[in-house]
Design a protein around this motif. Structure first.
Motif, PDB file in Angstrom:
ATOM      1  N   PHE A 148       0.600  -1.112  -0.061  1.00 26.81           N
ATOM      2  CA  PHE A 148      -0.025   0.019  -0.370  1.00 26.81           C
ATOM      3  C   PHE A 148       1.213   0.805  -0.108  1.00 26.81           C
ATOM      4  CE2 PHE A 148       0.617  -1.290   4.914  1.00 26.81           C
ATOM      5  CZ  PHE A 148       0.284  -0.130   5.054  1.00 26.81           C
ATOM      6  N   VAL A 149       0.355   2.510  -0.344  1.00 25.90           N
ATOM      7  CA  VAL A 149       0.638   3.868   0.074  1.00 25.90           C
ATOM      8  C   VAL A 149       0.725   4.330   0.667  1.00 25.90           C
ATOM      9  CG1 VAL A 149       1.124   5.802  -1.023  1.00 25.90           C
ATOM     10  CG2 VAL A 149       0.802   4.107  -2.928  1.00 25.90           C
ATOM     11  N   TYR A 150       1.419   4.645   2.032  1.00 26.50           N
ATOM     12  CA  TYR A 150       1.075   5.398   2.883  1.00 26.50           C
ATOM     13  C   TYR A 150       1.008   6.512   3.136  1.00 26.50           C
ATOM     14  CZ  TYR A 150       2.320   5.419   8.344  1.00 26.50           C
ATOM     15  OH  TYR A 150       2.479   6.120   9.602  1.00 26.50           O
ATOM     16  N   ALA A 151       0.282   7.216   2.863  1.00 25.05           N
ATOM     17  CA  ALA A 151      -0.420   9.136   3.170  1.00 25.05           C
ATOM     18  C   ALA A 151      -0.393   9.612   4.512  1.00 25.05           C
ATOM     19  CB  ALA A 151      -1.708   9.322   2.328  1.00 25.05           C
ATOM     20  N   THR A 152       0.301  10.856   4.114  1.00 22.29           N
ATOM     21  CA  THR A 152      -0.038  11.346   6.107  1.00 22.29           C
ATOM     22  C   THR A 152      -0.378  12.767   5.318  1.00 22.29           C
ATOM     23  OG1 THR A 152       3.284  12.803   5.503  1.00 22.29           O
ATOM     24  CG2 THR A 152       2.529  10.657   6.218  1.00 22.29           C
ATOM     25  N   PRO A 153      -1.515  12.765   6.254  1.00 23.68           N
ATOM     26  CA  PRO A 153      -2.949  14.026   6.355  1.00 23.68           C
ATOM     27  C   PRO A 153      -2.423  15.031   6.397  1.00 23.68           C
ATOM     28  CG  PRO A 153      -2.975  12.529   7.790  1.00 23.68           C
ATOM     29  CD  PRO A 153      -2.011  11.603   7.240  1.00 23.68           C
ATOM     30  N   LEU A 154      -1.293  15.423   7.127  1.00 20.40           N
ATOM     31  CA  LEU A 154      -0.475  16.775   7.408  1.00 20.40           C
ATOM     32  C   LEU A 154       0.750  16.744   7.989  1.00 20.40           C
ATOM     33  CD1 LEU A 154       0.337  15.616  10.852  1.00 20.40           C
ATOM     34  CD2 LEU A 154      -2.504  16.268  10.963  1.00 20.40           C
ATOM     35  N   MET A 155       1.415  17.890   7.757  1.00 14.43           N
ATOM     36  CA  MET A 155       2.313  18.307   7.600  1.00 14.43           C
ATOM     37  C   MET A 155       2.789  18.082   9.019  1.00 14.43           C
ATOM     38  SD  MET A 155       3.470  18.411   4.441  1.00 14.43           S
ATOM     39  CE  MET A 155       4.906  19.525   4.749  1.00 14.43           C
ATOM     40  N   GLY A 156       3.980  16.890   9.954  1.00 12.46           N
ATOM     41  CA  GLY A 156       4.016  16.939  10.778  1.00 12.46           C
ATOM     42  C   GLY A 156       4.910  16.013  11.240  1.00 12.46           C
ATOM     43  N   VAL A 157       5.297  15.446  13.138  1.00 12.46           N
ATOM     44  CA  VAL A 157       6.040  14.577  13.551  1.00 12.46           C
ATOM     45  C   VAL A 157       4.660  13.338  13.710  1.00 12.46           C
ATOM     46  CG1 VAL A 157       8.052  15.574  13.833  1.00 12.46           C
ATOM     47  CG2 VAL A 157       6.094  15.556  15.678  1.00 12.46           C
ATOM     48  N   THR A 158       4.438  12.411  14.016  1.00 11.83           N
ATOM     49  CA  THR A 158       3.727  11.622  14.160  1.00 11.83           C
ATOM     50  C   THR A 158       3.352  12.199  16.505  1.00 11.83           C
ATOM     51  OG1 THR A 158       5.112  10.188  15.665  1.00 11.83           O
ATOM     52  CG2 THR A 158       4.526   9.191  13.524  1.00 11.83           C
ATOM     53  N   GLY A 159       2.115  12.136  16.224  1.00 11.59           N
ATOM     54  CA  GLY A 159       0.981  12.038  17.409  1.00 11.59           C
ATOM     55  C   GLY A 159      -0.337  12.413  17.151  1.00 11.59           C
ATOM     56  N   GLU A 160      -0.860  13.028  18.542  1.00 11.49           N
ATOM     57  CA  GLU A 160      -2.936  12.725  18.256  1.00 11.49           C
ATOM     58  C   GLU A 160      -2.816  14.313  17.018  1.00 11.49           C
ATOM     59  OE1 GLU A 160      -3.076   9.717  22.024  1.00 11.49           O
ATOM     60  OE2 GLU A 160      -0.784  11.706  21.403  1.00 11.49           O
ATOM     61  N   ARG A 161      -3.554  14.502  16.947  1.00 10.01           N
ATOM     62  CA  ARG A 161      -4.297  15.781  16.266  1.00 10.01           C
ATOM     63  C   ARG A 161      -5.823  15.580  16.891  1.00 10.01           C
ATOM     64  NH1 ARG A 161       0.470  15.230  15.006  1.00 10.01           N
ATOM     65  NH2 ARG A 161       1.701  16.430  13.397  1.00 10.01           N
ATOM     66  N   ALA A 162      -6.403  17.146  16.976  1.00 12.61           N
ATOM     67  CA  ALA A 162      -7.373  17.379  16.736  1.00 12.61           C
ATOM     68  C   ALA A 162      -8.601  16.863  16.061  1.00 12.61           C
ATOM     69  CB  ALA A 162      -8.588  18.588  17.463  1.00 12.61           C
ATOM     70  N   SER A 163      -8.001  16.692  14.908  1.00 11.42           N
ATOM     71  CA  SER A 163      -8.792  16.814  13.096  1.00 11.42           C
ATOM     72  C   SER A 163      -7.091  16.492  12.526  1.00 11.42           C
ATOM     73  CB  SER A 163      -9.277  18.191  12.690  1.00 11.42           C
ATOM     74  OG  SER A 163      -9.282  17.910  11.494  1.00 11.42           O
ATOM     75  N   VAL A 164      -7.316  15.435  11.156  1.00 13.62           N
ATOM     76  CA  VAL A 164      -6.391  15.190  10.421  1.00 13.62           C
ATOM     77  C   VAL A 164      -6.533  15.997   9.718  1.00 13.62           C
ATOM     78  CG1 VAL A 164      -5.916  13.326  11.177  1.00 13.62           C
ATOM     79  CG2 VAL A 164      -7.804  13.587   9.118  1.00 13.62           C
ATOM     80  N   GLY A 165      -7.911  16.943   9.353  1.00 12.79           N
ATOM     81  CA  GLY A 165      -7.577  18.199   8.189  1.00 12.79           C
ATOM     82  C   GLY A 165      -8.165  18.045   7.175  1.00 12.79           C
ATOM     83  N   ASP A 166      -8.031  18.524   6.021  1.00  8.71           N
ATOM     84  CA  ASP A 166      -8.899  18.528   4.695  1.00  8.71           C
ATOM     85  C   ASP A 166      -7.624  17.881   3.908  1.00  8.71           C
ATOM     86  OD1 ASP A 166     -10.696  20.717   5.588  1.00  8.71           O
ATOM     87  OD2 ASP A 166     -10.084  21.680   4.950  1.00  8.71           O
ATOM     88  N   ALA A 167      -6.448  18.328   3.927  1.00 13.19           N
ATOM     89  CA  ALA A 167      -5.559  17.320   3.516  1.00 13.19           C
ATOM     90  C   ALA A 167      -5.216  16.387   3.262  1.00 13.19           C
ATOM     91  CB  ALA A 167      -4.033  17.939   3.963  1.00 13.19           C
TER      92      ALA A 167
END
Lengths: 267, 402
Positions: free
Chosen positions: A171-190
């Protein structure tokens, strides 16, 4: 195509997304980390991302940094990673290794590919190795019939998207936001955009990770991805626990919650 | 001239170099490479950099003969290339002005930097103030303690200094943290890398910006009777050394000697002599030599000098070592501090502890070659920042000595 794509196809046929859980080997100790990986599988994780600790994890946030530093302090070795992969495969789940490049290089790329494969692993995710820098690795992985899973990011250009999708297997591993690993309130529109661009570049299977920690986020992503990858939130279950048993209980509970999430996304 | 070693473009120097980074940074590194390739051939960029070097940094830096010091170096003729006299106190400003100008060209408004001794952080804060850029400097917590004066300097210049508390709390961890910042902020932020290491284009670009050291020094030495027998410079990541070597690379008669920090000694586990005691691997985005264990985990380094306390080294140095064009000598804390004391007392020049490693190399080489030899030593920085640490080493602080 591969054990991983077969598994992802079967999960897709069930009308849901796969749940992929990351844990580092050796945290809080080797035995507990392997028990935790198996416990996640029993609670509904489809594929486990096994993380051999590395001293300089530039793509990881504070929770995972601390966990892998503790694991290294505890004397974890690369052989423990192969043991973890075997335990996961024996438990009936898919196992992929997520490793920074230098430990792979020092082990020998062909040996690394062979040892992951022999332990029952399906592929390797390389967070600090891109296909253009990783030709030798791709060659070694192909020879061992092991999937090469590369990352794409919101900043990935169309040219690089084609390059990366073309070199990825499994599979392709898509990171939805720019930044390091960690919890976010939202993964954003990207997230939707990156996944769409990966598919347009020919990716058959796209999984999304970095920033995902809740059942709601998992459900939202499950609407349009093949797999939802969770790391930090799972590691935190072990990090915040008073002892190993309560950590494992918290982990089972979160994994089950996330497993419900990936089943809620498709209308 | 096709086999010239000068100004090697990268991304690879033999097997070393390259770009081993997360995909998230690849677009920014491509953009930076592209902007640099255009800037380096743009006369307007060259003119602006030359103007700043002259009117702001104070270039060309002078060369100073140090005969009283040289008496302790076998009576050789010893010359210092005085990067310590640059504005902001070290060679670091040469690179930073180039990269800050480049930041403006690519339209970014925020810069980040890592720093060990604080010299690169101070230089970056200086350039950011000059050019109106927001500046954040990552510095290992241990280094903020041993270089407290430089932390204050950066803050006075308007930069935010973030102490890094992870890992060994030194330069290596500061680089990790700067990369983490950059992955999240790359749209608005340029990473001004301080040494000739890291992913392409940094090793070649930083070398090009530091090359002015050897271009000037070569001319200055020719005016004073001829090329030196050897050029010596200290090596942490290796930016002042590669800048000191580059214009001499094709002068076969000139030995090039990089002095690595041997801490308590290379036979102990407390040193930072990467080319002497390390082996090939990937760290911080490029392939080079690294101090690492059998499974590729980076080992903690040690040096009395925060600026050399780094378990990696620039890839071009690994290449020059491999082909035998440059030599890399380990210099212990004690040898460096003895050279520090000697230069201070014989010439009235307080060197940075980093640069004192190169001076110690010159003492050793001068004694080996004798009075016919001419040695050029790059004095990469001044020792003001090291006064407290040196005074403690020599028991000169009130209440500590006699």
């Amino acid at each position: 195509m591969s054990a991983l794509t077969d598994r992802l196809d079967a999960i897709r046929a069930e009308g849901r997304a796969a749940l992929i859980g990351y844990l580092p080997v050796g945290f809080p100790d080797v035995d507990t980390s392997i028990r935790a990986m198996v416990a996640m599988v029993e609670a509904g994780v489809d594929i486990v991302e096994v993380g051999p600790p590395y001293s300089d994890p530039v793509l990881d946030g504070p929770v995972i940094q601390k966990a892998v530093a503790d694991a290294l302090e505890g004397g974890v070795r690369l052989s423990d990673t192969f043991a973890a992969v075997k335990a996961i495969a024996d438990a009936g789940a898919g196992a992929v290794v997520m490793s920074y490049f230098n430990p792979m290089l020092q082990h020998g790329l062909a040996d690394f590919a062979r040892d992951v494969k022999e332990a029952g692993g399906s592929g390797v995710i390389t967070p600090d190795l891109t296909p253009d820098a990783g030709e030798a690795w791709v060659e070694a992985a192909r020879a061992a019939d092991l999937d090469t899973i590369f990352l794409v990011a919101p900043s990935t250009t169309p040219e690089r998207m084609h390059l990366t999708v073309g070199a990825s297997r499994g599979f392709v591993y898509a990171t939805p936001l720019m930044g390091v690993t960690g919890e976010r309130a939202s993964v954003g529109d990207a997230a939707e955009r990156v996944v769409r661009e990966a598919r347009e570049a020919g990716a058959d299977h796209v999984c999304v990770g970095v920033g995902v920690s809740t059942r709601e986020q998992a459900a939202e992503l499950a609407g349009y991805v093949d797999g939802v990858i969770v790391g930090t939130a799972l590691v935190r279950c072990l990090a915040d626990a008073e002892d190993a048993e309560s950590g494992l209980a918290a982990l089972r509970s979160l994994a089950a919650d996330l497993a419900a999430g990936v089943r809620e996304g498709r209308a | 001239m096709t086999d010239s070693l000068q100004q090697a473009p990268g991304p690879f120097f033999g097997d070393f170099g390259g770009r081993f980074v997360p995909e998230a940074l690849m677009a920014a590194l491509d953009e930076l490479t592209d902007a640099y390739d255009k800037a380096r051939v743009d006369p307007a960029f060259g003119d602006e950099l030359a103007r700043l070097a002259r009117d702001y940094t104070g270039r060309p830096s002078i060369v100073t003969e140090v005969p009283r010091f040289a008496e302790h170096a076998g009576g050789a003729s010893v010359w210092l290339k005085r990067e310590d006299l640059n504005h902001s106190g070290s060679h670091k400003i040469n690179n930073v002005l180039g990269q800050a100008l480049l930041t403006k060209r690519i339209g970014k408004t925020r810069v980040i930097a890592e720093t060990g001794a604080g010299q690169h952080g101070v230089a970056t804060a200086t350039a950011a103030a000059l050019m109106g850029l927001e500046c954040v400097v990552y510095m290992g917590e241990e280094d903020t303690e041993r270089q407290a004066l430089n932390v204050a300097r950066m803050r006075l210049l308007g930069a935010e200094v973030i102490p890094v508390t992870t890992g060994t709390r030194t330069l290596r961890d500061a680089i990790n943290e700067a990369f983490r910042d950059w992955v999240a902020s790359v749209e608005t932020t340029n990473y001004i890398f301080g040494t000739a290491a890291g992913p392409h284009p940094f090793p070649a670009m930083v070398r090009d910006f530091q090359r002015v050291i050897s271009v000037e020094a070569r001319e200055q030495m020719l005016e004073r009777g001829g090329l030196p027998d050897a050029v010596l410079a200290c090596v942490g990541g290796g930016s002042n050394a590669i800048g000191s070597f580059d214009a001499f690379l094709d002068d076969e008669g000139v030995r090039l000697i990089g002095c690595e920090a041997a801490g308590d000694g290379v036979d102990t586990d407390r040193h930072a002599a990467t080319l002497t005691g390390g082996r090939s691997g990937v760290l911080h985005g490029s392939r080079s030599y690294i101090l690492q264990d059998d499974e590729g985990q980076t080992l903690p380094s040690h040096s009395i000098s925060a600026g050399l306390d780094y378990p990696g080294v620039g890839p071009q140095h690994a290449y020059l070592a491999e082909i035998g064009r440059a030599e890399y000598w380990p210099v212990t804390d004690a040898e460096a501090m003895e050279a520090f004391r000697l230069l201070s007392r014989t010439e009235g020049i307080l060197p940075a502890i980093e640069s004192s490693h190169a001076l110690a190399g010159a003492i050793r080489l001068g004694r080996e070659l004798g009075s016919d030899a001419t040695l050029l030593v790059t004095l990469s920085g001044r020792g003001d920042k090291d006064v407290e640490q040196a005074a403690r080493w020599f028991d000169m602080l009130p209440g500590e000595g006699e």
